[in-house]
Each structure stands twice: as structure tokens, then as C-alpha cells.
Scaffold this active site. Structure first.
Site, short mmCIF file in Angstrom:
data_model
loop_
_atom_site.label_atom_id
_atom_site.label_comp_id
_atom_site.label_asym_id
_atom_site.label_seq_id
_atom_site.Cartn_x
_atom_site.Cartn_y
_atom_site.Cartn_z
N LYS A 5 -5.10 6.20 1.75
CA LYS A 5 -5.59 6.08 3.13
C LYS A 5 -4.45 6.19 4.14
O LYS A 5 -4.66 6.60 5.29
CB LYS A 5 -6.34 4.76 3.31
CG LYS A 5 -5.52 3.49 3.11
CD LYS A 5 -4.89 2.95 4.38
CE LYS A 5 -4.12 1.68 4.13
NZ LYS A 5 -3.44 1.18 5.35
N ALA B 56 -4.04 -6.15 10.52
CA ALA B 56 -3.46 -7.45 10.82
C ALA B 56 -3.78 -7.91 12.24
O ALA B 56 -4.04 -9.10 12.48
CB ALA B 56 -1.95 -7.40 10.61
N LYS C 226 0.82 -1.21 0.00
CA LYS C 226 0.00 0.00 0.00
C LYS C 226 0.86 1.27 0.00
O LYS C 226 0.67 2.17 0.80
CB LYS C 226 -0.96 -0.03 1.20
CG LYS C 226 -1.91 -1.23 1.14
CD LYS C 226 -2.81 -1.34 2.34
CE LYS C 226 -3.73 -2.54 2.24
NZ LYS C 226 -4.63 -2.66 3.41
N ARG D 140 -0.74 2.02 12.23
CA ARG D 140 0.64 2.50 12.39
C ARG D 140 0.77 3.93 11.88
O ARG D 140 1.51 4.73 12.45
CB ARG D 140 1.59 1.57 11.62
CG ARG D 140 1.69 0.18 12.20
CD ARG D 140 2.88 -0.57 11.64
NE ARG D 140 2.81 -0.77 10.22
CZ ARG D 140 2.27 -1.83 9.63
NH1 ARG D 140 1.72 -2.78 10.38
NH2 ARG D 140 2.27 -1.97 8.32
N ASN D 141 0.06 4.25 10.79
CA ASN D 141 0.14 5.60 10.24
C ASN D 141 -0.44 6.62 11.21
O ASN D 141 0.11 7.72 11.36
CB ASN D 141 -0.59 5.65 8.90
CG ASN D 141 0.13 4.85 7.84
OD1 ASN D 141 1.21 5.20 7.40
ND2 ASN D 141 -0.47 3.74 7.44
#
Length: 329
Positions: free
Chosen positions: A192, A141, A107, A256-257
Site C-alpha cells: 500500500k 496516526a 510496513k 506521508r507516501n
């Protein structure tokens, strides 16, 4: 499909291996670090990612030998950070993928040409359209590892191939949908990541839920404008295929972002935030690639531009958000 080769050793790859092996798909798994390989083969655990998850290693052949893993299956699933994709591809002779099917679950765009991962792989290995498919979310995940209800989208022009592989990913907690729109879905999955960072910065700066809602509403508009300008087919933008990943990345604590952006909003430098993460935040590279694409299209996307200036021009998030307040509605 009864066998697949997975390339990548992170949390997303680990979650996908979990699903595949639960469906009795024999999985040949390339991991770069020999310590990971030993742990998976011995203890059925990836020690670096989702280490609480016990895998079924009776259905896994793990190895740090890339050529061996590629040779063992007709279907290859790439799940590596885009920053490493060129090195991975360079280690695979082009002829080795000539007769195989390739699935992409990456991604971020691939530098220096800012290509979509599927486009990069198609160009590098001279793949035909019918040989390719992509996986899109929303699929954290951590939630897959805990069997939380999830919706996955498989995209590609070869509906017959996707119909076969979808059985390897479907389960009681995983619903698999189909879309032919690789271009639109892949760009949505990349954009995203930027939304996750900008929402994280807003949280770190102590903006409230009201402002966060406005951010996400503007992000949806930006995504629609981007897809239209890229020539993606007319889509129902509100469907989970396009917006699901954007919303969960913007709001979820698993993102995480979002965590990366939160550190930036709290005043950490980009270098410090990346060190604190201890893993790749896909949006760091995605922002740079998308910014180049958007600039070539002459688009004005304030959320993307704000994120880029913080990450690459090293502007303070607090100052950039004061400007952003005036540029969104």
C-alpha cells in the site's frame, strides 16, 4: 496484558502508546532521542510527532536505554522504520527475547534480503510462530490521535495471545479484528505504501479523479496477483483487512507516501522530496524491497515498476506516467 514495551518514537508509535495507555496498559517506551524522553516524562508530549497530543504519562515509563525497556515487559512492540531495524536488533541480546512475545507494526521490507519485518525478527531472535503477531491498518496516526473511528487488524497464528492483547487496543473509536494470515496482510500493508506514492505522483502531475480511480483499480489487481504468487491463502481481497490500508494511503491527505509522491510529480528530485518530508516515507524502502521480490517471481506490476524507476533510476515522473498510461486498463 497489563504491560508492554514499545520500541520506536515516531507518529505511529505515539498513536499506539496513546491507545494502550487509555486502556490502562503500563507502557515502557524506548525513544532514541533523549530530548523526546525528557519531554514525554515532563510534559506528556512527544515534541517531534503528534506534538498536539497530550499523553497519560502516569502510565508511561520512557527511556533512551533500549536494554532497560526490553527487560521490563514480556510483550515487545516494534514500531521502527525498517531501515533502522537491524541496528535496533543488534543492540538487543538474542536471549533477551527468547521467552517474550513480539508484535510488529512495521510496513516495509527489511534489506538486504527483502524479508518481511516479522520474518526478519523471527530469524534474528529465533522466535517460534506462536510468539509473534502483527498490527495492520487502515490506521493513520493523526486520526487515532483525534479519536476518529478506526479499524485495526491483529494477525498471527496464536489466537489466544491475540485475544489477550486485542483488549489493549480496542476502544470506543478503535475496532480490532483478527486474521490468521500474517503473510498476506503484511505484504498488503507494505504494497500500500507504493500505491500511496504512485497516487501522489498522479496528483502532482495534475491527473484527475477519473485517472486516479483507474490507478487504484489496477493497484487492487496488482495486490491480488502478488498475494497469489506468494502463496498467501485465498482471501476476500475486498475486505478492509487487505484493501483498507491501500485505499486510505492512496487517497488521504494524512498519507506521508502520498505527499512524498506528490512532490515527485511536481518535479522535485527524490533527494529534495525526502528533505521536504522531514520524516520517513515508508514506500521509499518498500518499493525497493518489493521490486526485488516481484522480479524473482517474474511478475509484471506496472505501478510498482513505475514507482521504482522514478525512485531508483531517477526517471522523470511525467515521462514514466506517459508510459504507465499505456500499461494500465
Amino acid at each position: 496484558m497489563n504491560e508492554i514495551s514499545v520500541i520506536g518514537g515516531g507518529s505511529w508509535a505515539t498513536a499506539l502508546v496513546k491507545i494502550l495507555t487509555e486502556n490502562s496498559i503500563h507502557t515502557n517506551w524506548y525513544l532514541r532521542r533523549s530530548e523526546q524522553v525528557r519531554s514525554i516524562n515532563r510534559d506528556a508530549v512527544n515534541p517531534d510527532y503528534l506534538s498536539f497530543l497530550k499523553l497519560d504519562n502516569t502510565k508511561i515509563y520512557a527511556s533512551d536505554q533500549l536494554d532497560e525497556i526490553v527487560a521490563r515487559s514480556k510483550v515487545i512492540l516494534f514500531v521502527v522504520p525498517s531501515a533502522h531495524l537491524d541496528k535496533v536488533c543488534a543492540a538487543i541480546p538474542k536471549k533477551d527475547l527468547a521467552e517474550k512475545f513480539v508484535i510488529t507494526a512495521i510496513k516495509e521490507t527489511v534489506c538486504p534480503d527483502n524479508l518481511l519485518p516479522s520474518a526478519y525478527l523471527a530469524r534474528y531472535f529465533e522466535l517460534e510462530d506462536f510468539q509473534q503477531a502483527i498490527i495492520a491498518g487502515p490506521c493513520h496516526a493523526e486520526e487515532i490521535a483525534r479519536n476518529k473511528k478506526t479499524y485495526m487488524t491483529l494477525c498471527g497464528p496464536n489466537e489466544s495471545f491475540i485475544s489477550k492483547i486485542s483488549k489493549g487496543f480496542a476502544s470506543s473509536y478503535m475496532q480490532v479484528n483478527y486474521s490468521p494470515d500474517m503473510l498476506g496482510v503484511e505484504y498488503a500493508a507494505i504494497y500500500k505504501n507504493v500505491v500511496g506514492i504512485v497516487c501522489g505522483m498522479a496528483e502532482g502531475l495534475h491527473y484527475g479523479d477519473n485517472f486516479m480511480a483507474v490507478l487504484v483499480a489496477n493497484a487492487i489487481d496488482e495486490l491480488g496477483l502478488l498475494l497469489h504468487s506468494l502463496g498467501a491463502p485465498d482471501v476476500r481481497l475486498g475486505s478492509s483487512t487487505y484493501l483498507g490500508d491501500l485505499l486510505v494511503t492512496g487517497y488521504s491527505a494524512h498519507s506521508r507516501n502520498r505527499t512524498f509522491g506528490k512532490y515527485l510529480g511536481q518535479g522535485y528530485s527524490v533527494f529534495e522530496a525526502r528533505q521536504l518530508m522531514g520524516m520517513v516515507a515508508e514506500g521509499y524502502f518498500a518499493t525497493r524491497g518489493l521490486m526485488a521480490t516481484v522480479s524473482s517471481l517474474g511478475l509484471n506490476l506496472p505501478l510498482l515498476q513505475t514507482t521504482y524507476r522514478v525512485l531508483y533510476n531517477h526517471m522523470a515522473a511525467i515521462d514514466e506516467f506517459k508510459l504507465l498510461e499505456r500499461n494500465i486498463k
